[in-house]
Design a protein around this motif. Structure first.
Motif, PDB file in Angstrom:
ATOM      1  N   SER A  77      -1.507   1.649   1.836  1.00  0.00           N
ATOM      2  CA  SER A  77      -1.039   1.728   0.452  1.00  0.00           C
ATOM      3  C   SER A  77       0.422   1.307   0.481  1.00  0.00           C
ATOM      4  O   SER A  77       1.300   2.072   0.859  1.00  0.00           O
ATOM      5  N   LEU A 134       2.061   3.465  -4.826  1.00  0.00           N
ATOM      6  CA  LEU A 134       1.745   4.717  -5.516  1.00  0.00           C
ATOM      7  C   LEU A 134       2.601   4.925  -6.767  1.00  0.00           C
ATOM      8  O   LEU A 134       2.074   5.273  -7.830  1.00  0.00           O
ATOM      9  N   LEU A 139      -4.084   9.415  -4.351  1.00  0.00           N
ATOM     10  CA  LEU A 139      -3.977  10.193  -3.116  1.00  0.00           C
ATOM     11  C   LEU A 139      -5.303  10.863  -2.771  1.00  0.00           C
ATOM     12  O   LEU A 139      -5.687  10.928  -1.592  1.00  0.00           O
ATOM     13  N   LEU A 164      -7.583   8.257  -1.234  1.00  0.00           N
ATOM     14  CA  LEU A 164      -7.181   7.958   0.146  1.00  0.00           C
ATOM     15  C   LEU A 164      -7.609   9.080   1.083  1.00  0.00           C
ATOM     16  O   LEU A 164      -8.089   8.842   2.197  1.00  0.00           O
ATOM     17  N   LEU A 221       0.624   5.161   4.414  1.00  0.00           N
ATOM     18  CA  LEU A 221       1.139   5.330   3.051  1.00  0.00           C
ATOM     19  C   LEU A 221       2.647   5.081   3.045  1.00  0.00           C
ATOM     20  O   LEU A 221       3.390   5.731   3.786  1.00  0.00           O
ATOM     21  N   THR A 255       5.665   4.759   0.089  1.00  0.00           N
ATOM     22  CA  THR A 255       5.912   4.874  -1.342  1.00  0.00           C
ATOM     23  C   THR A 255       7.331   5.338  -1.611  1.00  0.00           C
ATOM     24  O   THR A 255       7.908   6.109  -0.843  1.00  0.00           O
ATOM     25  N   TRP A 263      -1.224   9.031   7.419  1.00  0.00           N
ATOM     26  CA  TRP A 263      -1.121  10.060   6.379  1.00  0.00           C
ATOM     27  C   TRP A 263      -2.410  10.849   6.239  1.00  0.00           C
ATOM     28  O   TRP A 263      -3.498  10.301   6.246  1.00  0.00           O
TER      29      TRP A 263
END
Length: 260
Positions: A145, A149, A184, A187, A196, A198, A256
């Motif tokens: 990601s 986000l 989230l 995921l 992740l 962000t 993550w």
């Protein structure tokens, strides 16, 4: 302005992506990234390092999926293509710069997908959220990601604020929080390793470094303690105001999982 208009006209984007504002956002992002190249360089390098760390000890390397691939500024596409049998780039728009960077890799494919899950709501075709991840994520070994986000709620929340209602949603803050939480949660439900990256909050600073305003970019949602964090000067002095700059706090998780 005229150059941006030309880029918008030739942008490879679906009609829906144009109607929903994704094509315009992609053009504006590309323009800002060019203007702020020096200020963004440390952030982009740190984001790429987080992806490389996620790849480092992965035992199976069949499929990697990049969510929010966009320009590929923050993704080490050459390293991913060399390490995995297939790399899937997912975004609402795949701009020419990202396509150019991936052009030499026959194992890199593109998938156009609305990762906010709100396209039908915004187009008046439904009353609820749609899927927020494409099915290929279920088969992946690594899902990234990539600085996505905090971006997911921006256009949907703006549409809700303008329209007053989207389906059952009337509160922009709760709507934005729902979008962040849905990403989230999706995921967390995958068996793949999740990388992740962000930004979490934005600080407006003056030239003396004093904070003028702060903004929570994740609507109160906390992805948990991050092993890597850094500051990203999103808008240096002169970009938005002569004596103001915007600094984002970025967190990265090469592996993550949701906090317990």
């Amino acid at each position: 302005m005229l150059l941006d208009l030309l880029h918008w006209l030739v942008q490879p984007a679906t009609l829906a992506a144009r109607r929903l504002g994704h094509a315009g956002d992609s053009v504006r992002l590309a323009s800002r990234s060019r203007r702020c190249r020096a200020a963004w360089a440390p952030h982009l390098a740190a984001a790429k390092d987080a992806v490389r760390a996620a790849m480092a000890d992965l035992p199976r390397r069949e499929t990697a999926v990049v969510l929010g691939a966009g320009l590929l500024d923050d993704v080490p596409i050459d390293a991913l293509a060399a390490a995995f049998r297939q790399v899937v780039l997912v975004d609402a728009v795949h701009p020419w710069r990202g396509r150019w960077r991936a052009r030499r890799h026959a194992n890199v494919v593109r998938l156009t997908f609305d990762l906010s899950g709100t396209a039908d709501l915004r187009l008046g075709r439904g009353e609820t959220f749609g899927p927020v991840l494409p099915p290929v994520c279920r088969e992946a070994d690594l899902v990234i990601s990539a600085n996505l986000l905090s971006q997911l709620p921006i256009l949907p929340v703006a549409r809700l604020e303008a329209a007053g209602r989207l389906g059952a949603f009337t509160d922009p803050g709760a709507f934005g929080q729902r979008i962040v939480a849905a990403h989230l949660a999706a995921l967390a439900d995958l068996s793949a390793r999740i990388c992740l990256v962000t930004d979490r909050d934005e600080t407006e600073e003056d030239r003396d470094g004093r904070p003028i305003a702060r903004l929570d970019l994740l609507y109160g949602i906390d992805p948990g303690p991050a092993p890597r964090s850094w500051d990203w000067v999103l808008a240096p002095f002169g970009e938005e105001a002569r004596d103001r700059r915007l600094v984002h706090r970025v967190s990265a998780w090469p592996d993550w999982r949701p906090p317990a």
